[in-house]
Design a protein around this motif. Structure first.
Motif: not given
Length: 371
Positions: A26-34, A40-43, A203-206
């Motif tokens: 849920e946290l690591l929904q990756y978008d290249e533009t953001h 920062h969430k991962a950190e 992975f995030p869509s799982w």
């Protein structure tokens, strides 16, 4: 700031935080533009939790099944003693991931040779002879810096896993665990999976896909119920009907263990035995909790009780997240789902936290109560 309060409680030794695959999903929904937002969430996860993580959901279910099977004399006690890992082992069992490492490299060489079109046959034989003399581990060792840079790893991570397997210093299973452990750190995972990895990044869509399907199913159920007069059906009647269906949902949930079964020497007949016998399934904590709260969850999401809110896409993640409830002193979930759990599991309600703002005080209270 709330995060700083939690970080202080961790640094003072009042609390130990752990993350899990559902939370990362849920946290690591990756978008290249953001990308910076995700990093920062991962950190933040790393600062708060370090390497503390709960095991993969399917692995957790398989582990619980193995414990229950051992208690009934059907298996030996599993080697794993806790659902909580201090080495960031949140990913699924990967022991077979490098089983064909040498064969894979050899096939790549063969395919490359097949594409060579030298001027004459003698030239081709010379090239083939030189390539055959190449040592695969030497090649990988030489390319370790490039591989490490591409996937956000240290050179030593590549050497301790891939090269060590190729040189027969460790087993493929140990090499796979070492390699995936090196990738498991949330910030490293982002760079390895979302940036370096060139395959499908699902992975995030799982979890979100599961949540979407669950949401769609609940909305479809609402639409069907809207065609009948439910006022003639009492709340107790509906809840009883859903309670009778709960074991069927529980059986489906237990079969999530199949993907992780081999680690604990489970097989399909044994999983089916627990899925078909309620007396055995009751000994599996995730089944026991799930089948108790799912009737209330269904009533709420079908609009048969409560404030009539519509099903949310996050429901799939909430369900997976609930599997870790028995292994926490305090468990944090969103307000609505936490309310359902508290009602269905009153003996565990003291550890369920529905409001994030309440967490610091509850941690201090629990810490002082234990000293």
């Amino acid at each position: 700031m709330l995060f700083n309060k939690l970080l202080t409680l961790k640094e003072q030794g009042f609390a130990r935080f752990g993350y899990s695959m559902p939370l990362l999903g849920e946290l690591l929904q990756y978008d290249e533009t953001h990308a910076e937002t995700t990093i920062h969430k991962a950190e933040a996860v790393e600062k708060l939790c370090g390497k503390n993580a709960f095991i993969w959901p399917g692995r957790l279910i398989a582990w619980e099944l193995a414990i229950a099977a051992a208690a009934n004399g059907l298996l030996d006690e599993p080697y794993l003693k806790s659902a909580f890992s201090e080495n960031a082992y949140w990913f699924p069992n990967v022991e077979d991931a490098l089983d064909d490492l040498k064969g894979g490299f050899q096939r790549t060489l063969d395919e490359s040779l097949a594409e060579i079109t030298p001027v004459n046959r003698k030239q081709r034989r010379t090239i083939e002879a030189n390539v055959r003399r190449l040592n695969v581990s030497t090649m990988v060792n030489a390319s370790a810096p490039e591989l490490a840079d591409k996937y956000g790893l240290r050179v030593s991570d590549v050497q301790r896993s891939l090269v060590a397997v190729l040189e027969d210093k460790i087993s493929p299973a140990e090499g796979a665990t070492r390699l995936f452990s090196a990738m498991a750190k949330p910030t490293t995972f982002i760079r390895t999976y979302f940036v370096g990895y060139e395959g499908e990044k699902d992975f995030p869509s799982w979890i979100s896909d599961m949540g979407r399907k669950l949401q769609a199913s609940m909305l479809e159920g609402r639409e069907k119920l809207s065609r009948i007069d439910t006022s003639v059906l009492s709340s107790d009647f509906m809840r009883t009907a859903l309670e009778q269906m709960a074991p069927d949902f529980g059986r489906q949930m237990l079969r999530l263990a199949q993907t992780e079964a081999s680690e604990f020497r489970l097989d399909d007949p044994l999983i089916d035995l627990f899925a078909s016998r309620r007396d055995l399934a009751e000994q599996v904590p995730c089944w026991r909790n799930f089948t108790r709260y799912v009737p209330i969850f269904m009533q709420s999401n079908l609009g048969l009780r409560g404030d009539g809110y519509k099903p949310e896409r996050s429901a799939g993640g909430d369900i997976m997240h609930s599997f870790y409830l028995p292994y926490c002193d305090l468990w944090r979930g969103d307000r609505r789902f936490a309310h359902i759990l508290k009602e269905a599991l009153p003996e565990q309600s003291g550890k369920i936290v529905g409001r994030l703002s309440e967490l610091p005080d509850l941690i201090e209270k629990a810490a002082y109560a234990s000293t």
